[in-house]
Design a protein around this motif. Sequence first.
Motif, short mmCIF file in Angstrom:
data_model
loop_
_atom_site.label_atom_id
_atom_site.label_comp_id
_atom_site.label_asym_id
_atom_site.label_seq_id
_atom_site.Cartn_x
_atom_site.Cartn_y
_atom_site.Cartn_z
N GLY A 231 21.53 51.41 53.10
CA GLY A 231 20.93 50.15 52.06
C GLY A 231 21.42 50.26 50.78
N SER A 232 22.63 50.46 50.31
CA SER A 232 23.07 50.59 49.00
C SER A 232 24.29 49.66 48.81
CB SER A 232 23.66 51.89 48.58
OG SER A 232 24.20 52.14 47.55
N PRO A 233 23.85 48.46 48.64
CA PRO A 233 25.01 47.45 48.52
C PRO A 233 25.69 47.21 47.29
CG PRO A 233 22.79 46.19 48.17
CD PRO A 233 22.50 47.81 48.74
N LEU A 234 26.93 47.04 47.11
CA LEU A 234 27.94 46.95 45.87
C LEU A 234 27.15 46.59 44.92
CD1 LEU A 234 31.28 46.09 47.10
CD2 LEU A 234 30.48 48.34 46.72
N HIS A 235 27.40 46.98 43.54
CA HIS A 235 26.77 46.58 42.55
C HIS A 235 27.98 45.39 41.81
CE1 HIS A 235 23.28 49.19 42.50
NE2 HIS A 235 23.93 50.02 43.18
N TRP A 236 27.45 44.72 40.93
CA TRP A 236 28.30 43.91 40.20
C TRP A 236 29.66 44.60 39.55
CZ3 TRP A 236 29.54 44.37 35.18
CH2 TRP A 236 28.67 44.89 34.17
N TYR A 237 29.09 45.77 39.08
CA TYR A 237 30.27 46.44 38.28
C TYR A 237 31.30 47.36 39.19
CZ TYR A 237 26.55 49.87 39.13
OH TYR A 237 25.56 50.83 39.35
N LEU B 140 33.28 30.96 37.23
CA LEU B 140 34.52 30.73 37.87
C LEU B 140 35.66 31.58 37.23
CD1 LEU B 140 34.53 27.16 38.96
CD2 LEU B 140 34.01 29.13 40.40
N ARG B 141 36.44 32.23 37.60
CA ARG B 141 37.53 33.01 37.03
C ARG B 141 38.80 32.50 37.72
NH1 ARG B 141 37.02 39.09 36.04
NH2 ARG B 141 36.03 38.39 34.43
N LYS B 142 39.90 32.24 37.15
CA LYS B 142 41.17 32.04 37.63
C LYS B 142 41.86 33.36 38.14
CE LYS B 142 42.07 27.68 35.64
NZ LYS B 142 41.42 26.77 36.96
N VAL B 143 42.15 33.35 39.46
CA VAL B 143 43.10 34.73 39.74
C VAL B 143 44.31 34.25 40.57
CG1 VAL B 143 41.07 35.96 40.12
CG2 VAL B 143 41.73 34.99 42.03
N PRO B 144 45.50 34.98 40.42
CA PRO B 144 46.62 34.49 41.33
C PRO B 144 46.16 34.46 42.51
CG PRO B 144 47.04 36.42 39.81
CD PRO B 144 45.38 36.23 39.65
N ASP B 145 46.86 33.45 43.18
CA ASP B 145 46.73 32.86 44.72
C ASP B 145 47.49 33.72 45.50
OD1 ASP B 145 48.80 31.36 44.22
OD2 ASP B 145 47.77 29.39 44.80
N GLY B 146 48.33 34.43 45.02
CA GLY B 146 49.48 35.18 45.87
C GLY B 146 50.69 34.27 46.27
N ALA B 147 50.63 32.88 45.87
CA ALA B 147 51.66 32.02 45.95
C ALA B 147 52.36 31.33 44.80
CB ALA B 147 51.40 30.83 46.98
N GLY B 148 52.14 32.16 43.48
CA GLY B 148 52.51 31.66 42.20
C GLY B 148 51.60 31.03 41.48
N GLY B 149 50.62 30.41 42.13
CA GLY B 149 49.59 29.68 41.39
C GLY B 149 48.17 30.33 41.01
N LEU B 150 47.25 29.49 40.55
CA LEU B 150 45.90 30.17 40.27
C LEU B 150 44.99 29.56 41.08
CD1 LEU B 150 46.37 30.23 36.43
CD2 LEU B 150 46.57 32.30 38.00
N VAL B 151 43.82 30.21 41.37
CA VAL B 151 42.77 29.83 42.22
C VAL B 151 41.69 30.06 41.62
CG1 VAL B 151 42.85 31.71 43.77
CG2 VAL B 151 41.67 29.43 44.38
N ASP B 152 40.45 29.36 41.48
CA ASP B 152 39.26 29.59 40.98
C ASP B 152 38.44 30.26 42.06
OD1 ASP B 152 39.41 28.50 38.48
OD2 ASP B 152 38.64 26.58 39.20
N VAL B 153 37.82 31.67 41.53
CA VAL B 153 37.07 32.59 42.48
C VAL B 153 35.65 32.88 41.53
CG1 VAL B 153 38.77 33.75 43.76
CG2 VAL B 153 37.82 34.72 41.57
N GLU B 154 34.58 32.74 42.24
CA GLU B 154 33.23 33.01 41.48
C GLU B 154 32.92 34.38 41.46
OE1 GLU B 154 29.75 30.52 42.98
OE2 GLU B 154 29.08 32.63 43.21
#
Lengths: 277, 270
Positions: free
Chosen positions: B105-111, A106-120
């Motif tokens: 058939g070339s999906p995005l890579h993690w990088y 999980l990484r915290k990124v800006p939510d566009g409304a001044g806060g942070l949200v976890d994204v995978e």
Amino acid sequence: MYSTEISRSSPTCFVFLIDQSASMVDNIGSGEGQRKCDVVADALNRLLSELCIKCAKEEGVRNYFHVAVIGYGATVGPAIIGPLTGRDIVALSEIASSPARLEARLRKVPDGAGGLVDVEVKFPIWVDPLANGGTPMSQALTRAQTVVSAWLTEHPTCFPPVVLNLTDGESTDGDPTAAAAALCRMASTDGDTLLFNLHVSSDASAAVSFPDEADALPSQYAKLLFGMSSPLPERMRTYAQQQGHKVSDRTRGFVFNSDLTSVVQFLDIGTRASDLR
Amino acid sequence: MQVHVSTFWTPKRGSTQQEFEDAIWVGPDGSSDGEIQLETLTVAIADGASESMLAGRWARSLVASFGTTPDASAGTDGFLAAYQTAVMGWDQQLSFYLADRAARGSPLHWYEEPGLGRGASATVATMQLRGAEQDIGARWTASGLGDSCIFQVRDEAIVLSFPIADASEFSYQPPLLCSRGIDQEVVRTHLCLCGGEWVAGDTFYLATDALAAWFLTSVADGRRPWEPLRDLDTVDADSDFPDWVNERRDNHEMSDDDTTLIRIDAIRED
């Protein structure tokens, strides 16, 4: 010096030295009870990940860099796990395409409304935490000389190789200073090899990044590693300054219980995609 | 108005032509060259940032938008309108790209994911030449953001260097237009505008940063960089553009980067 353009036709090499000794099982002084071996493995995986992302283009990762990862603990040798196990030096595109596994973090990124949200996000793993045996740092530095020597023979005019040593500094095979100095004397036409050190310590002193003197450092190990570290070349100092670090012409590539990932951003491969402000 | 337009480009060493990330636009259809007779001529040049994904596509989108948006070179509003048009079209371009990857058939890579999330970035410079009308002399307007440059040469002297006038100003961190969009006030801060007159016999050179930096360094050294550029594609040329650029790279006179030149010769009618 330190002005050769890094490109696919003129690549340079990164050598990572990772301390995998028994003392790395202890907790780091700062942070939330993390083991030192977890911290350095995480740092190395992030460094490799950042390098790959920096060099990623739509047709793949460009080989601006070739990478060696040398572990030192019970043994000294290649430390990457997974499909690249046992390989000494590997093109960055192979590193990118062959992590041992991808973890979800999980990484915290800006939510566009001044806060942070976890994204995978996907977090690639090339090195797992390991803590076993002594700390043969001198041997590791000598092994790095072998890698760097071979590289410089093939690429005598390249941007100088960069060696990053991730350790708790407690060498058990003697003072590593001479081996470090010999490594740093190996040069391309563009300058001496650069040796930077990430010191993870059980000492709870405040984190330090890119200091310019040893006096304020909290231990003999920190001072030793600072003394072994290369001064930052001028352009790197400029980038360090832009990242908010206070620098002088005596600033060295050393951090204590801090993040060294920013070193990846010290290297130029072309126009940077920084946000306009 | 009668001009002669020549375009030259070469990728950085080790790159294929498909990996080239500069872009140009000349004339109403984007690919005009040779002798052109028009009331107005619009040209644009863009340079995709090395450290961004899909930078070449974004550079091509920018020049197409700046080449076709009225008054893109004439003022802030026109510049912002051209940029906004490119940004609005980017999501569709990205969708096409992702669909193509999936179809192959070339999906995005993690990088690739972080870079695509950050968007593509590029510099841009555009200019419009307008012929003389009744009592009004021939005019030009230019706008730019970043380090792609325009030079005007008259009677063996440089009379314009836009938006950069000193080679020391080039760096790895020029201002860039991002495909995600940027606050208009921020764009205004970095936007450069210029305008002037031209006469028959003048030559304009539009160049991406490596060539532009070499040009300004040469001027500072007392040389006439327009001479070899003027000779390109003529019988006086010592070599073709890629060879000429490689020679400068070999001599460490020019950075090894994608390199592009648009040369516009205002034809004397005598």
